[in-house]
Design an enzyme around this catalytic site. Structure first.
Site, PDB file in Angstrom:
ATOM      1  N   ASP A  45     -25.649-161.691  54.327  1.00 50.13           N
ATOM      2  CA  ASP A  45     -25.978-162.056  52.937  1.00 50.13           C
ATOM      3  C   ASP A  45     -27.151-163.023  52.737  1.00 50.13           C
ATOM      4  O   ASP A  45     -27.263-164.009  53.465  1.00 50.13           O
ATOM      5  CB  ASP A  45     -24.785-162.769  52.284  1.00 50.13           C
ATOM      6  CG  ASP A  45     -23.472-162.097  52.547  1.00 50.13           C
ATOM      7  OD1 ASP A  45     -23.446-161.031  53.167  1.00 50.13           O
ATOM      8  OD2 ASP A  45     -22.442-162.661  52.120  1.00 50.13           O
ATOM      9  N   GLU A 227     -16.336-160.308  46.588  1.00 49.67           N
ATOM     10  CA  GLU A 227     -17.142-161.288  47.310  1.00 49.67           C
ATOM     11  C   GLU A 227     -18.423-161.580  46.523  1.00 49.67           C
ATOM     12  O   GLU A 227     -18.805-160.817  45.643  1.00 49.67           O
ATOM     13  CB  GLU A 227     -17.547-160.740  48.688  1.00 49.67           C
ATOM     14  CG  GLU A 227     -16.378-160.402  49.592  1.00 49.67           C
ATOM     15  CD  GLU A 227     -16.794-159.892  50.977  1.00 49.67           C
ATOM     16  OE1 GLU A 227     -16.147-160.292  51.944  1.00 49.67           O
ATOM     17  OE2 GLU A 227     -17.744-159.107  51.097  1.00 49.67           O
TER      18      GLU A 227
END
Ligand code: FRU
Length: 493
Positions: A45, A227
């Site tokens: 990420d 998420e």
């Protein structure tokens, strides 16, 4: 002892050797030439996206010891234009509270945290401390939220001594804090992914948090864990709309990880959706954990991780693994009465564009380029990118089913994971397809912006030889006005 004349030769040689190394480092097979990827090792990420004093900061989930996921650090890169990136020393290392999972960063202009001064406001990062010991023991409180700050414009970071600042109430997946300043009530608002919903908190100082509300248990896609959320306002026709981004893994529209979003209103306490729709920011297999930069004024700039948890640990690169998407500017658009998010590669990309060239239905292409297709009459087509060994990736539109598709079953190396072979589909959201198509190709990836950019399809691929041919096959009634390409110059020296 080295004789003086050899000493000078040695000194002269050092930059030459270093230069040669730099040239190979960012030019290995599959290395993206216009996207950020770390010099070496694993990334997932994007984290801590903040713009400050003319610099865009991109932190990223990073494991500096291998090309697979491991104990997470925050790697760091900076850019003046969102296109050319310079990798910096690691910003945050794991510690006794755990690994450094995903999170965000803001400029604390009012020095509410007291970490800096009003004159020299601190940059504050909020991230999840993930305690691997607690996880192993089967506890459900091993993810907690913590702070770090920088007093030198993001160069170096110090963790807050009072960490964690938001303790886990007993929710196994409790992570990825996204903080923003909510001006109407002069407070911080935290959007947190809490297993299968979002929990909103507020705080005067980022150290003491009060729960405000929950959202989404009964709404949206729930094929996996929620998420990496994000929450921000955007204007359309003079009216403010709030966008809530929620990444989901697995359970994406084409399997594995994907980014959904909700349109609605936010009042500092709760998010109220406009409708019951699940919408996707990217229908391709390879955009995940996408969120936006803070402190960019009226611009809203999004970047995602260009991979999928289904196979991210197995893709066939050697020195590094995985890259980010091209940064995309987000705007709202009204389509068939609905307000949707449109994504467009940031205009800064123009800085690396070469001269525009009109091409025919078959053309040789460079390793990285922008393709624009103007349709006179929109309908089925198939667009193939290939090499001389016959490997190809196909992006197409099927008018009968009103769907775009991305087929990479014959794209090259695919054997590392069977899920990689699956064709991805995206429903057409705009009648007549918006009559324009833009595709950004970069060595081992493509990002297609279709339907007036309310639909994006991102995918990666690994041909044994670089693709160098493009072929457009319009079907039946499809008529193409014009096709152009612009080569893109590498961002790596
Ligand atoms: C999303 C994610 C986050 C987590 C991080 C760990 O890809 O699973 O939820 O913070 O990656 O690396």
């Amino acid at each position: 002892m080295i004789k003086a004349k050899y000493f000078w030769l040695l000194l002269l040689g050092v930059p030459l050797v270093m230069n040669a190394r730099a040239q190979t480092v960012y030019h290995e097979p599959y290395r993206p030439q216009v996207h950020f990827s770390p010099k070496a090792h694993w990334t997932n990420d994007p984290n801590g996206l903040v713009y400050y004093k003319g610099i865009y900061h991109l932190f990223f989930q990073y494991y500096p010891e291998a090309t697979v996921w491991g104990p997470m650090h925050w790697g760091h890169a900076t850019s003046k234009d969102l296109i050319h990136w310079q990798e910096k020393p690691i910003a945050l290392y794991p510690d006794s509270l755990g690994y450094i999972f995903s999170g965000s960063a803001v400029v604390d202009y009012h020095n509410t945290t007291g970490f800096g001064t009003k004159k020299n406001p601190p940059l504050v990062a909020m991230f999840t401390h993930h305690d691997p010991k607690g996880e192993k023991e089967g506890r459900n409180d091993f993810q907690n939220q913590s702070l770090a700050y920088s007093l030198d414009n993001g160069e170096t970071w110090k963790k807050y001594s009072g960490n964690p600042v938001l303790k886990n109430p007993g929710i196994k997946d409790f992570r990825d804090p996204k903080v923003m300043w909510y001006e109407p009530q002069k407070k911080w608002v935290l959007t947190l992914a809490t297993l299968d919903h979002i929990t909103f908190y507020s705080s005067p100082d980022m150290k003491n948090w009060t729960k405000e509300s929950e959202f989404g248990k009964q709404l949206g896609a729930h094929g996996g864990v929620w998420e990496c959320p994000d929450l921000f306002p955007l204007k359309l026709e003079g009216k403010t709309h709030w966008v809530l981004i929620v990444n989901l893994n697995p359970g994406g529209p084409n399997g594995g990880s994907a980014t959904q979003y909700f349109m609605g209103q936010f009042n500092g306490k709760a998010f109220v959706p406009d409708d019951q729709q699940t919408r996707w920011m990217d229908y391709g297999p390879d955009e995940y954990a996408g969120v936006t930069w803070s402190n960019t004024g009226n611009r809203r700039i999004f970047i995602g991780w260009m991979s999928n948890w289904l196979y991210a640990n197995q893709v066939p690169t050697e020195r590094w693994r995985n890259a980010m998407t091209i940064p995309r500017e987000l705007l709202l658009k009204r389509v068939n009465g609905e307000v949707l998010l449109a994504s467009t590669p940031v205009k800064e990309l123009e800085g690396i564009e070469g001269a525009t060239k009109t091409i025919g239905f078959a053309a040789s292409v460079p390793k990285q380029f922008l393709l624009d297709v103007d349709f006179k009459q929109f309908g089925s087509f198939s667009l193939q990118l290939s090499n001389s060994t016959g490997e190809k990736v196909v992006l197409g539109y099927d008018a009968k089913s009103a769907r775009y598709y991305l087929d990479r079953s014959a794209s090259g190396v695919t054997s590392f994971n069977k899920d990689f072979l699956r064709t991805s589909y995206a429903p057409a959201l705009v009648k007549k397809g918006g009559n324009h198509l833009q595709i950004l190709v970069d060595v081992s990836s493509l990002e297609a912006f279709v339907d007036g950019n309310v639909t994006v399809i991102s995918g990666i691929f690994f041909p044994k030889q670089p693709y160098n041919r493009l072929r457009m096959v319009p079907v039946k009634n499809t008529v193409i006005n014009k096709m152009t390409i612009k080569p893109l110059f590498s961002i790596w020296k």
